[in-house]
Enzyme design. Structure first.
Site, PDB file in Angstrom:
ATOM      1  N   PHE A 108       0.797  -1.226   0.000  1.00 21.42           N
ATOM      2  CA  PHE A 108       0.000   0.000   0.000  1.00 21.42           C
ATOM      3  C   PHE A 108       0.829   1.275   0.000  1.00 21.42           C
ATOM      4  CE2 PHE A 108      -2.830  -3.213   1.752  1.00 21.42           C
ATOM      5  CZ  PHE A 108      -3.951  -3.018   0.966  1.00 21.42           C
ATOM      6  N   LYS A 126       5.797   1.917   8.097  1.00 23.78           N
ATOM      7  CA  LYS A 126       4.972   1.696   6.915  1.00 23.78           C
ATOM      8  C   LYS A 126       4.110   2.934   6.729  1.00 23.78           C
ATOM      9  CE  LYS A 126       3.449  -2.844   6.617  1.00 23.78           C
ATOM     10  NZ  LYS A 126       2.437  -3.927   6.551  1.00 23.78           N
ATOM     11  N   ASP A 220      -0.733 -14.786   5.977  1.00 21.35           N
ATOM     12  CA  ASP A 220       0.275 -14.434   4.965  1.00 21.35           C
ATOM     13  C   ASP A 220       1.672 -14.874   5.419  1.00 21.35           C
ATOM     14  OD1 ASP A 220       0.951 -13.521   2.466  1.00 21.35           O
ATOM     15  OD2 ASP A 220       0.990 -11.398   2.991  1.00 21.35           O
TER      16      ASP A 220
HETATM   17  N1  LIG Z   1      10.819  -3.756  10.649  1.00 17.76           N
HETATM   18  C1  LIG Z   1      11.429  -4.055   9.510  1.00 17.76           C
HETATM   19  N2  LIG Z   1      12.777  -4.120   9.461  1.00 17.76           N
HETATM   20  C2  LIG Z   1      13.419  -4.432   8.306  1.00 17.76           C
HETATM   21  N3  LIG Z   1      12.782  -4.700   7.152  1.00 17.76           N
HETATM   22  C3  LIG Z   1      11.441  -4.646   7.143  1.00 17.76           C
HETATM   23  C4  LIG Z   1      10.692  -4.312   8.311  1.00 17.76           C
HETATM   24  N4  LIG Z   1       9.389  -4.346   8.004  1.00 17.76           N
HETATM   25  C5  LIG Z   1       9.309  -4.674   6.719  1.00 17.76           C
HETATM   26  N5  LIG Z   1      10.534  -4.858   6.188  1.00 17.76           N
HETATM   27  C6  LIG Z   1      10.853  -5.218   4.800  1.00 17.76           C
HETATM   28  O1  LIG Z   1       9.830  -4.716   3.976  1.00 17.76           O
HETATM   29  C7  LIG Z   1       9.194  -5.774   3.251  1.00 17.76           C
HETATM   30  C8  LIG Z   1       7.704  -5.501   3.146  1.00 17.76           C
HETATM   31  O2  LIG Z   1       7.185  -5.314   4.450  1.00 17.76           O
HETATM   32  P1  LIG Z   1       5.696  -5.728   4.819  1.00 17.76           P
HETATM   33  O3  LIG Z   1       5.479  -7.137   4.351  1.00 17.76           O
HETATM   34  O4  LIG Z   1       5.438  -5.459   6.245  1.00 17.76           O
HETATM   35  O5  LIG Z   1       4.880  -4.702   3.932  1.00 17.76           O
HETATM   36  P2  LIG Z   1       3.573  -4.882   3.132  1.00 17.76           P
HETATM   37  O6  LIG Z   1       3.094  -3.542   2.777  1.00 17.76           O
HETATM   38  O7  LIG Z   1       2.604  -5.734   3.875  1.00 17.76           O
HETATM   39  O8  LIG Z   1       4.101  -5.605   1.846  1.00 17.76           O
HETATM   40  P3  LIG Z   1       3.849  -7.040   1.250  1.00 17.76           P
HETATM   41  O9  LIG Z   1       2.472  -7.044   0.738  1.00 17.76           O
HETATM   42  O10 LIG Z   1       4.925  -7.134   0.206  1.00 17.76           O
HETATM   43  O11 LIG Z   1       4.035  -8.066   2.348  1.00 17.76           O
HETATM   44  C9  LIG Z   1       9.521  -7.039   4.032  1.00 17.76           C
HETATM   45  O12 LIG Z   1       9.575  -8.158   3.172  1.00 17.76           O
HETATM   46  C10 LIG Z   1      10.888  -6.714   4.619  1.00 17.76           C
HETATM   47  O13 LIG Z   1      11.893  -7.019   3.665  1.00 17.76           O
END
Ligand SMILES: Nc1ncnc2c1ncn2[C@@H]1O[C@H](COP(=O)(O)OP(=O)(O)OP(=O)(O)O)[C@@H](O)[C@H]1O
Length: 432
Positions: A108, A126, A220
């Site tokens: 998002f 995020k 997920d």
């Molecule tokens: N706290 C964190 N520290 C380091 N890397 C992070 C962290 N949170 C997320 N990431 C990185 O960012 C990527 C995407 O994060 P996240 O899955 O939480 O986001 P998302 O918006 O739900 O995306 P997706 O749909 O791809 O899962 C993770 O695969 C990881 O590599």
């Protein structure tokens, strides 16, 4: 001296480049709703000191006059609908955040690496545009993400530190994991041996069992959502698709990441917590073999057909106890599947493995720590997204300043593309 005490020596060329970079960052931050006073230079060494929320430029340019501006900006409904889960604050919501760079492009919105100057701690934030949440009809799900993550505290589950909203964005803040995610290491090494898999499986199984005991289904479980601690131990993260589901409860939403989705999820339910154990089975299979048993299809109907036909025979290279574990996890009938932590712990594969979180974490996962030092890690962590090194950013995701390989311009182009949604990486599905 920079704001963080670092020395900065400037020449005219550097200064020009910095101004250009600063103005691009200004545009990017402005579209996130961050106001930057005209005198303030933005860059890696500088904090965002202004805490007021200003109107993004795209809003300003589309408005005829001050009245419309006032209406747009003070629309209480746009804030109320995210309350109370996301308290309303002005950016940055904390004293003196410093943006250090990008972590990833989430489904998002971008995930930024930020430093809280007062606490001297680094976080991953995020940043989710509310418009995107409303456009995709996932308002309740966005609230559920933080309700769930706030509720749980476990050594192998990634903690939520804070969350809040401004007029246009939601912010979800967690500790930053500099070791990155499991997916990166899988890409680097191709296959993991059973010794490492035993530790990973015990840690992830403990996290999943804990969530289920709390009446939470993750939905997920995948390598990208498994972060690694400094010692190489696992932290299940990203509760973006999770929900509260009591024991015996049934869900029907087709969601998850297609190659990890259980057959009963792909078919639209009913499904329950057993679906997470299937995803764990797929994850372990892929970690062990270097590939998914059924490669991802473009839609869930095709995927379901393939999964229904696939025999899920285990490769001969698996030890019998590991093959048995995966056969039990990858059972197509959810009621016969291995779906409790108790049954998981009793597997022959885990004989001699302590399921105590302190004992599991007693020694570091040497393999991860060795891989972490490898020079190809930053490139692998970028997922081919051209998330190139931030040449002079404190981006310790393994990036080391190499200004010959990537210009600041390219980095800033990427920032703009990320903000405009031109770069995509997410494979998560949500078919409501
Ligand atoms: N706290 C964190 N520290 C380091 N890397 C992070 C962290 N949170 C997320 N990431 C990185 O960012 C990527 C995407 O994060 P996240 O899955 O939480 O986001 P998302 O918006 O739900 O995306 P997706 O749909 O791809 O899962 C993770 O695969 C990881 O590599």
């Amino acid at each position: 001296m920079g704001a963080d005490g670092s020395k900065s020596i400037k020449n005219p060329l550097q200064h020009k480049e910095e101004s250009r970079r600063s103005s691009r960052w200004r545009g990017f931050l402005s579209s996130l709703g961050v106001s930057v006073p005209s005198g303030l230079h933005i860059g890696p060494q500088h904090m965002i000191q202004d805490k007021t929320t200003s109107v993004p430029e795209y809003v300003l340019s589309s408005l005829p006059g001050p009245e419309k501006l006032h209406m747009e900006w003070n629309l209480p409904a746009f804030i109320n609908m995210f309350l109370p889960e996301f308290p309303h604050r002005s950016i940055p919501g904390h004293e003196h955040f410093q943006i250090l760079g990008y972590v990833a492009k989430g489904s998002f919105g971008p995930i930024l690496k930020v430093k809280d100057k007062s606490k001297q701690k680094t976080y991953a934030v995020k940043v989710i545009p509310k418009s995107e949440i409303l456009r995709q009809g996932v308002l309740d799900q966005s609230k559920e993400e933080v309700i769930v993550q706030r509720q749980v505290r476990h050594p192998f589950v990634h903690d939520l530190q804070d969350c809040w909203q401004t007029q246009h964005h939601l912010y979800i803040m967690c500790d930053y994991c500099s070791t990155g995610d499991l997916y990166t290491y899988w890409v680097m090494i191709g296959q993991f041996g059973e010794d490492a898999l035993k530790v990973f499986a015990a840690e992830l199984g403990s996290a999943i069992g804990f969530l289920h005991d709390y009446g939470i289904i993750h939905r997920d479980v995948k390598m990208e959502n498994v972060l690694l601690s400094d010692q190489g131990h696992l932290r299940l993260a990203d509760f973006g698709l999770s929900r509260r589901l009591e024991h015996g409860g049934r869900a029907f939403t087709i969601c998850g990441t297609i190659q990890y989705m259980a057959p009963e999820v792909l078919s639209g339910g009913p499904y329950s917590h057993a679906a997470d154990w299937w995803s764990l089975g797929i994850l372990l299979f892929a970690l062990a073999t270097g590939k998914f048993p059924v490669p991802p299809e473009s839609d869930h109907c095709c995927m379901l057909r393939k999964v229904r036909c696939f025999p899920y025979d285990m490769p001969r290279s698996f030890s019998p106890p590991f093959a048995l574990l995966l056969t039990e996890l990858l059972c197509k009938t959810p009621t016969r599947r291995l779906r409790t932590l108790e049954r998981f712990k009793r597997q022959t594969f885990f004989h001699g493995t302590p399921f105590d979180s302190q004992l599991l974490q007693k020694s570091p996962v040497e393999l991860i720590l060795e891989l972490k030092k490898r020079p190809d890690r930053p490139a692998k962590a970028c997922r081919g997204l051209a998330l190139e090194p931030f040449p002079d950013f404190d981006f310790d995701c393994g990036f080391h300043g190499d200004s010959t390989s990537t210009s600041a311009q390219e980095t800033l182009d990427l920032a703009e593309a990320l903000d405009q949604g031109q770069v995509t990486s997410s494979e998560s599905l949500f078919v409501a």
